[in-house]
Design a protein around this motif. Structure first.
Motif, PDB file in Angstrom:
ATOM      1  N   ARG A  18       0.844  -1.197   0.000  1.00 13.97           N
ATOM      2  CA  ARG A  18       0.000   0.000   0.000  1.00 13.97           C
ATOM      3  C   ARG A  18       0.880   1.248   0.000  1.00 13.97           C
ATOM      4  N   ARG A  19       0.440   2.262  -0.738  1.00 16.39           N
ATOM      5  CA  ARG A  19       1.217   3.500  -0.874  1.00 16.39           C
ATOM      6  C   ARG A  19       0.298   4.690  -0.572  1.00 16.39           C
ATOM      7  N   PRO A  20       0.123   5.030   0.693  1.00 17.91           N
ATOM      8  CA  PRO A  20      -0.804   6.115   1.031  1.00 17.91           C
ATOM      9  C   PRO A  20      -0.285   7.516   0.734  1.00 17.91           C
ATOM     10  N   VAL A  21       1.013   7.683   0.493  1.00 15.35           N
ATOM     11  CA  VAL A  21       1.584   9.021   0.338  1.00 15.35           C
ATOM     12  C   VAL A  21       2.150   9.275  -1.062  1.00 15.35           C
ATOM     13  N   ALA A 106       0.948 -16.350 -18.100  1.00 20.51           N
ATOM     14  CA  ALA A 106      -0.422 -15.929 -17.795  1.00 20.51           C
ATOM     15  C   ALA A 106      -0.786 -16.133 -16.329  1.00 20.51           C
ATOM     16  N   LYS A 107      -0.446 -17.298 -15.776  1.00 24.49           N
ATOM     17  CA  LYS A 107      -0.800 -17.585 -14.377  1.00 24.49           C
ATOM     18  C   LYS A 107      -0.059 -16.649 -13.421  1.00 24.49           C
ATOM     19  N   ALA A 108       1.220 -16.441 -13.663  1.00 25.79           N
ATOM     20  CA  ALA A 108       2.011 -15.553 -12.802  1.00 25.79           C
ATOM     21  C   ALA A 108       1.481 -14.122 -12.868  1.00 25.79           C
ATOM     22  N   GLN A 109       1.058 -13.683 -14.067  1.00 29.81           N
ATOM     23  CA  GLN A 109       0.523 -12.341 -14.218  1.00 29.81           C
ATOM     24  C   GLN A 109      -0.806 -12.193 -13.492  1.00 29.81           C
ATOM     25  N   ALA A 110      -1.641 -13.221 -13.576  1.00 25.42           N
ATOM     26  CA  ALA A 110      -2.925 -13.184 -12.875  1.00 25.42           C
ATOM     27  C   ALA A 110      -2.703 -13.086 -11.365  1.00 25.42           C
ATOM     28  N   THR A 115      -2.616  -9.788  -6.365  1.00 26.54           N
ATOM     29  CA  THR A 115      -1.894  -9.239  -5.213  1.00 26.54           C
ATOM     30  C   THR A 115      -2.014  -7.720  -5.166  1.00 26.54           C
ATOM     31  N   ARG A 116      -1.830  -7.076  -6.321  1.00 27.70           N
ATOM     32  CA  ARG A 116      -1.885  -5.614  -6.361  1.00 27.70           C
ATOM     33  C   ARG A 116      -3.308  -5.099  -6.124  1.00 27.70           C
ATOM     34  N   LEU A 117      -4.298  -5.770  -6.702  1.00 30.77           N
ATOM     35  CA  LEU A 117      -5.683  -5.340  -6.527  1.00 30.77           C
ATOM     36  C   LEU A 117      -6.149  -5.511  -5.085  1.00 30.77           C
ATOM     37  N   LEU A 153     -11.656 -12.483  -6.629  1.00 29.90           N
ATOM     38  CA  LEU A 153     -11.742 -11.111  -7.112  1.00 29.90           C
ATOM     39  C   LEU A 153     -13.068 -10.760  -7.772  1.00 29.90           C
ATOM     40  N   ARG A 154     -13.659 -11.701  -8.459  1.00 26.49           N
ATOM     41  CA  ARG A 154     -14.831 -11.408  -9.298  1.00 26.49           C
ATOM     42  C   ARG A 154     -15.927 -10.650  -8.557  1.00 26.49           C
TER      43      ARG A 154
END
Length: 234
Positions: A18-21, A106-110, A115-117, A153-154
């Motif tokens: 997380r990047r709050p600043v 594809a799997k690693a990108q998903a 993780t980011r979402l 996620l869905r």
């Protein structure tokens, strides 16, 4: 960049992904860049507050400044950009998500997207897969939309279509701000800086679409494309 990297030394151990600043710095610099270029900047609609991603048409390197100026976001970019001199370093510092265009990845990108979402990052990507002259919208590729349909996620994600519309300086070619094909960055940037009476850019934020309500990734990609195309120039 020095300020941002210094703050990250504190931000990262305290908040992890997380990047709050630091995203506020990116947004401020992007607005300043458009002001330096003398470009009018407008926004219609509002950036969504829901968790998820933004998808937009892609016309120029200026899209990065325009979309960052509109809100605190993280771009999805092809892996090669990470190795570009200067630009790659800036992109990494801004938290860009780099992806390889290979099926085996594809799997690693998903997993990376997930993780980011989950960390609350609002991602931005360009489903056309390439930039245009800014006067048309190419068909949206649905590949990256698949990441939003993961079991975890869905039901919690939304996708917001955004149309980036450029207005050329008076008397100039309507595609003045477009940067595509084999155009060089340097000459294009100098042309923009040398313009006596610059044009402008407008972001049109369309209503966000709930991923859970889409039948599949292709249906979601088409719905986003239709919304973006509805406000596109040309």
């Amino acid at each position: 960049m020095m300020l941002k990297l210094t703050l990250r030394l504190v931000e990262r151990p305290l908040f992890g992904l997380r990047r709050p600043v630091t995203p506020w710095i990116t947004q401020g610099v992007s607005r300043a860049a458009l002001a330096i270029l003398g470009m009018r900047y407008r926004r219609r609609g509002r950036p969504m507050r829901e968790r998820g991603a933004l998808v937009a048409n892609h016309a120029s390197w200026l899209d990065i400044f325009a979309l960052n100026a509109g809100g605190r976001v993280y771009f999805v970019s092809k892996a090669e950009v990470a190795d570009w001199p200067g630009i790659g370093w800036l992109a990494r510092a801004a938290g860009t998500v780099f992806i390889a265009r290979e099926k085996r990845e594809a799997k690693a990108q998903a997993d990376l997207f997930e993780t980011r979402l989950k960390a609350g990052h609002r991602l931005v990507f360009f489903p056309e897969g390439t930039s245009t002259d800014g006067r048309r919208v190419l068909p949206f590729k649905s590949t990256l939309f698949a990441a939003f349909f993961g079991a975890d996620l869905r039901d919690i994600l939304w996708v917001q279509p955004v149309t980036v519309v450029y207005t050329a300086p008076e008397g100039e070619d309507p595609a003045f701000y477009g940067w595509w094909g084999d155009m060089g960055f340097g000459p294009h940037a100098l042309k923009l800086l040398a313009t006596a009476r610059p044009g402008g850019v407008e972001l049109v934020y369309h209503p966000p679409l709930r991923v859970a309500e889409a039948e599949n990734r292709k249906a979601l990609a088409l719905a986003c494309e239709t919304a973006v195309r509805s406000a596109a120039a040309g």
